[in-house]
Scaffold this active site. Sequence first.
Site, PDB file in Angstrom:
ATOM      1  N   CYS A 157       0.964  -1.303   0.016  1.00 17.32           N
ATOM      2  CA  CYS A 157      -0.154  -0.295   0.354  1.00 17.32           C
ATOM      3  C   CYS A 157       0.795   1.049   0.380  1.00 17.32           C
ATOM      4  CB  CYS A 157      -1.248  -0.240   1.606  1.00 17.32           C
ATOM      5  SG  CYS A 157      -2.200   1.231   1.394  1.00 17.32           S
ATOM      6  N   CYS A 160      -0.148   4.251   2.287  1.00 16.70           N
ATOM      7  CA  CYS A 160       0.114   3.535   3.455  1.00 16.70           C
ATOM      8  C   CYS A 160       1.206   4.540   4.122  1.00 16.70           C
ATOM      9  CB  CYS A 160      -0.204   2.504   3.666  1.00 16.70           C
ATOM     10  SG  CYS A 160      -1.783   2.204   2.988  1.00 16.70           S
ATOM     11  N   ASP A 161       2.284   3.605   3.176  1.00 15.78           N
ATOM     12  CA  ASP A 161       3.170   3.448   3.586  1.00 15.78           C
ATOM     13  C   ASP A 161       4.043   4.611   2.706  1.00 15.78           C
ATOM     14  OD1 ASP A 161       2.722   1.485   5.585  1.00 15.78           O
ATOM     15  OD2 ASP A 161       3.014  -0.366   3.976  1.00 15.78           O
TER      16      ASP A 161
END
Length: 333
Positions: A157, A160-161
Amino acid sequence: MDFIKKMDTAASETVKTNNSGEAKEKVKCLILGSGPAGYTAAIYAARANLNPVMYEGMQIGGQLTTTTEVENYPGYPEGVTGPVMMEDFKKQAQRFGTDTRWGMATSVDFSKRPFKVVIDEETTIEAESVIIATGATAKYIGLESEKAFMGYGVSACATCDGFFYKGMDVAVVGGGDTALEEALYLSGICRKVYLIHRRDELRGSKIMQDRLLAKENIEVMWNNVPKEVVGSKTVEGVILENTKTGEEKRIDVAGFFVAIGHKPNSDIFADYLDTDEVGYINTIANTSRTNVPGVFACGDVMDNMYRQAVTAAGSGCKAAIDTERWLGEEGLI
Ligand code: NAP
């Protein structure tokens, strides 16, 4: 607080069935899955006095428990780890009386009401309503080294990261829209993005391809597959193998993003619920209602577009509200 203790937390009743004589449990609101969608549905359902019972599934807390730091969930100004955040969600759901249990739904019968849901192939639960929050599973290549660096440079992701790799070089694997979108997103944060694709033609939409190919800091590694992720404590590089020549080459990257698709965890509902061709559950208009009245879906099992913790939580809230209204309409509460 006292008023919480006074709430009726008896989540279910046990009734005798006539045919086999075995004891079956009957619940008003059964929640399947325990990511942000499931726990949020549980918080709302419990506070609406629906006495929810939740089966948490194989991966308690869902996909977020495989990530490290979560920095984009509102309300955690300092960030929080995925597992801690999910533990907070769970505590909040339990605080209002949600009965959270180990176990996974292995089959269902949504042909008549009450619905029947079999847990771990042995326990049958009868439910007036069901909220499906079983999520999706990111597909991985299947390399041992990929597994070893999960959360330490390997991610599925970018939203997300990606931020953790600001100014660094990273790689994205895949040639579909997800990979193109992730590579484009990362190109705005990272110094350089390698897109590793196994063929010489991308699968993603033309407009995304054009955007991607116009980016100066994205290099497409055509006809390549990752053979090994290398590093010490965290990812430091990837060994690629050319699918045409067999030639191996190392690229130095700090992040390895796998974007080869997701699989919604909806197989056991396939006989009853409408899904798209991949298996994402179709919901009606702007609601969580499925084609079976009394069965609701929220989170990544019905959302192939946003896939964020905060959007999953929002849809879990909608599912609980839709469930409460439906139970009311049916005279079940
Ligand atoms: P996808 O379209 O199935 O693409 C998966 C990609 O990963 C393909 O390029 C495939 O290669 C590659 N791949 C699969 N297994 C691999 C392996 N073991 N090793 C290396 N590469 C592998 O999946 P997706 O990109 O997640 O998209 C899913 C659906 O959502 C699509 O319909 C897509 O259009 C849609 N979507 C839309 C948007 C948007 O509109 N903004 C964003 C994301 C997704 P091959 O090409 O060689 O098969």
